[in-house]
Write a protein that holds these residues in place. Structure first.
Motif, PDB file in Angstrom:
ATOM      1  N   VAL A  32     -27.545 -39.058 -16.447  1.00 32.26           N
ATOM      2  CA  VAL A  32     -26.204 -38.559 -16.157  1.00 32.26           C
ATOM      3  C   VAL A  32     -25.307 -38.786 -17.370  1.00 32.26           C
ATOM      4  N   ASN A  33     -24.213 -38.048 -17.402  1.00 28.62           N
ATOM      5  CA  ASN A  33     -23.204 -38.233 -18.433  1.00 28.62           C
ATOM      6  C   ASN A  33     -21.941 -38.722 -17.741  1.00 28.62           C
ATOM      7  N   VAL A  34     -21.560 -39.952 -18.025  1.00 24.90           N
ATOM      8  CA  VAL A  34     -20.417 -40.583 -17.369  1.00 24.90           C
ATOM      9  C   VAL A  34     -19.255 -40.638 -18.355  1.00 24.90           C
ATOM     10  N   SER A  35     -18.272 -39.794 -18.143  1.00 27.85           N
ATOM     11  CA  SER A  35     -17.098 -39.740 -19.023  1.00 27.85           C
ATOM     12  C   SER A  35     -17.485 -39.549 -20.489  1.00 27.85           C
ATOM     13  N   GLY A  36     -18.498 -38.708 -20.718  1.00 28.58           N
ATOM     14  CA  GLY A  36     -18.930 -38.435 -22.079  1.00 28.58           C
ATOM     15  C   GLY A  36     -19.959 -39.404 -22.621  1.00 28.58           C
ATOM     16  N   ILE A  37     -20.428 -40.330 -21.789  1.00 30.12           N
ATOM     17  CA  ILE A  37     -21.375 -41.361 -22.218  1.00 30.12           C
ATOM     18  C   ILE A  37     -22.699 -41.157 -21.487  1.00 30.12           C
ATOM     19  N   GLY A  38     -23.776 -40.988 -22.238  1.00 29.61           N
ATOM     20  CA  GLY A  38     -25.085 -40.734 -21.653  1.00 29.61           C
ATOM     21  C   GLY A  38     -25.703 -41.996 -21.072  1.00 29.61           C
ATOM     22  N   VAL A  39     -26.087 -41.908 -19.789  1.00 30.63           N
ATOM     23  CA  VAL A  39     -26.645 -43.061 -19.083  1.00 30.63           C
ATOM     24  C   VAL A  39     -27.999 -42.692 -18.486  1.00 30.63           C
ATOM     25  N   LEU A  40     -28.975 -43.547 -18.719  1.00 31.53           N
ATOM     26  CA  LEU A  40     -30.291 -43.400 -18.120  1.00 31.53           C
ATOM     27  C   LEU A  40     -30.394 -44.376 -16.953  1.00 31.53           C
ATOM     28  N   LEU A  41     -30.676 -43.843 -15.757  1.00 24.73           N
ATOM     29  CA  LEU A  41     -30.835 -44.681 -14.568  1.00 24.73           C
ATOM     30  C   LEU A  41     -32.317 -44.824 -14.259  1.00 24.73           C
ATOM     31  N   ARG A  42     -32.774 -46.062 -14.157  1.00 27.97           N
ATOM     32  CA  ARG A  42     -34.179 -46.317 -13.839  1.00 27.97           C
ATOM     33  C   ARG A  42     -34.282 -47.237 -12.636  1.00 27.97           C
ATOM     34  N   GLY A  43     -35.494 -47.346 -12.107  1.00 29.19           N
ATOM     35  CA  GLY A  43     -35.747 -48.190 -10.959  1.00 29.19           C
ATOM     36  C   GLY A  43     -36.911 -47.654 -10.158  1.00 29.19           C
ATOM     37  N   LYS A  44     -37.422 -48.456  -9.237  1.00 33.43           N
ATOM     38  CA  LYS A  44     -38.564 -48.035  -8.432  1.00 33.43           C
ATOM     39  C   LYS A  44     -38.202 -46.823  -7.579  1.00 33.43           C
ATOM     40  N   SER A  45     -39.223 -46.056  -7.243  1.00 29.07           N
ATOM     41  CA  SER A  45     -39.021 -44.880  -6.394  1.00 29.07           C
ATOM     42  C   SER A  45     -38.374 -45.292  -5.073  1.00 29.07           C
ATOM     43  N   GLY A  46     -37.322 -44.582  -4.678  1.00 28.48           N
ATOM     44  CA  GLY A  46     -36.629 -44.868  -3.429  1.00 28.48           C
ATOM     45  C   GLY A  46     -35.516 -45.888  -3.546  1.00 28.48           C
ATOM     46  N   ILE A  47     -35.261 -46.408  -4.745  1.00 29.12           N
ATOM     47  CA  ILE A  47     -34.240 -47.444  -4.926  1.00 29.12           C
ATOM     48  C   ILE A  47     -32.829 -46.888  -4.787  1.00 29.12           C
ATOM     49  N   GLY A  48     -32.667 -45.569  -5.022  1.00 30.75           N
ATOM     50  CA  GLY A  48     -31.340 -44.970  -4.881  1.00 30.75           C
ATOM     51  C   GLY A  48     -30.773 -44.358  -6.149  1.00 30.75           C
ATOM     52  N   LYS A  49     -31.634 -44.025  -7.098  1.00 32.71           N
ATOM     53  CA  LYS A  49     -31.164 -43.455  -8.369  1.00 32.71           C
ATOM     54  C   LYS A  49     -30.492 -42.094  -8.148  1.00 32.71           C
ATOM     55  N   SER A  50     -31.162 -41.230  -7.400  1.00 37.18           N
ATOM     56  CA  SER A  50     -30.632 -39.881  -7.192  1.00 37.18           C
ATOM     57  C   SER A  50     -29.351 -39.909  -6.368  1.00 37.18           C
ATOM     58  N   GLU A  51     -29.317 -40.782  -5.358  1.00 38.98           N
ATOM     59  CA  GLU A  51     -28.109 -40.895  -4.542  1.00 38.98           C
ATOM     60  C   GLU A  51     -26.927 -41.400  -5.365  1.00 38.98           C
TER      61      GLU A  51
END
Length: 303
Positions: free
Chosen positions: A142-161
């Motif tokens: 995602v891009n948060v206020s112009g800042i690129g962020v990579l979200l990681r974690g186990k499947s089902g942890i809530g990254k997409s939400e």
């Protein structure tokens, strides 16, 4: 080694094919174009033969000053190295001799109406991305206020939400499930999608949604520079302390060190808000500001 083709380059920049149409599958493996000025006068010691060769007004006008025999000699000396292709800029017309040589040697000769400076800048940028080392990882970008962020974690942890919440707060979605990381330089990492998943976000209990269709074009962007690696993990009791400043941690992707933050999940925690805070804090640090230093300064001033 990664490569792209002359055909792909031609389609991307809508170049006119003047010769070598049957050889458009020739590979391009170098990211910078070259103007063969010195080579036309016979200096070949550092000729980058695997680069796209761009012929601007200077090169063409020089060739036109030569006799027919001299022109054949100079062009033949370059063509025999079989570079991927030649691109003539500014829509120049007086080049039948080039067409003949390239057709005979099976080298694509292309033409653009753009100026030499414009097309070189565009092609260099395109090739840097197309030929960049890349890595595909499981996560969300995602891009948060112009800042690129990579979200990681186990499947089902809530990254997409979490990404969905950020989108609704006005931030931009880049990729879900498969994030393609491209190394554009020693300290530059680009995050993008894999085309197949472009604009799609998978939400458990809801299914697949098209971010652009639901939230508009402003909710999505094709790529972003990654500057934060945030890992979402299950809550662990007594593992978090109210420290003034955490010890910096980093994750290595393709040799690029990206600041790493772990956010533990618990009902009631505003994870999206914490990600916004992390992004804004990173930005302030780039400007030279430290909340801890200001806090300590206040304490010293009161003593």
């Amino acid at each position: 080694m990664k490569s792209t083709t002359v055909q792909s380059l031609t389609e991307t920049f809508k170049l006119e094919v003047l010769a070598g149409a049957s050889c458009m599958d020739r590979e391009i493996t170098r990211s910078k174009v070259h103007r063969p000025g010195l080579e036309f006068v016979g200096y070949f010691d550092f000729f980058p033969t695997k680069r796209v060769q761009v012929l601007g007004c200077k090169e063409i006008n020089y060739l036109l000053t030569l006799s027919v025999e001299e022109r054949k000699l100079h062009i033949g000396n370059i063509v025999k190295y079989h570079p991927p292709c030649f691109i003539v800029t500014t829509g120049q017309q007086e080049i039948p001799y080039l067409t003949l040589f390239c057709e005979e040697e099976g080298i694509p000769l292309l033409r653009t109406q753009e100026t030499t400076t414009e097309i070189i800048a565009k092609i260099d940028t395109y090739l840097v991305k197309a030929l960049a080392p890349e890595l595909s990882i499981h996560g969300v970008c995602v891009n948060v206020s112009g800042i690129g962020v990579l979200l990681r974690g186990k499947s089902g942890i809530g990254k997409s939400e979490t990404a969905h919440t950020l989108i609704r707060r006005g931030h931009r979605f880049v990729a879900d499930d498969i994030v393609v990381l491209k190394k554009l330089g020693p300290a530059t990492l680009l995050g993008t999608h894999n085309e197949t998943t472009r604009e799609f976000l998978a939400l458990r209990s809801i299914g697949l949604i098209n971010v652009v269709r639901q939230y508009g074009r402003r909710a999505f962007q094709d790529e972003t520079r990654i500057v934060l690696d945030i890992e979402l993990s299950p809550w662990r009791e007594n593992s978090l302390n109210n420290e003034l400043e955490l010890e910096p941690k980093f994750t290595d992707y393709l040799g690029v060190q990206i600041p790493h933050i772990e956010i533990q999940l618990q009902p009631g925690r505003d994870v999206a808000g914490l990600i916004e805070a992390a992004a804004n804090n990173w930005y302030l640090k780039q400007l030279g500001y430290s909340a801890v230093e200001e806090f300590m300064q206040r304490i010293e001033n009161k003593q």
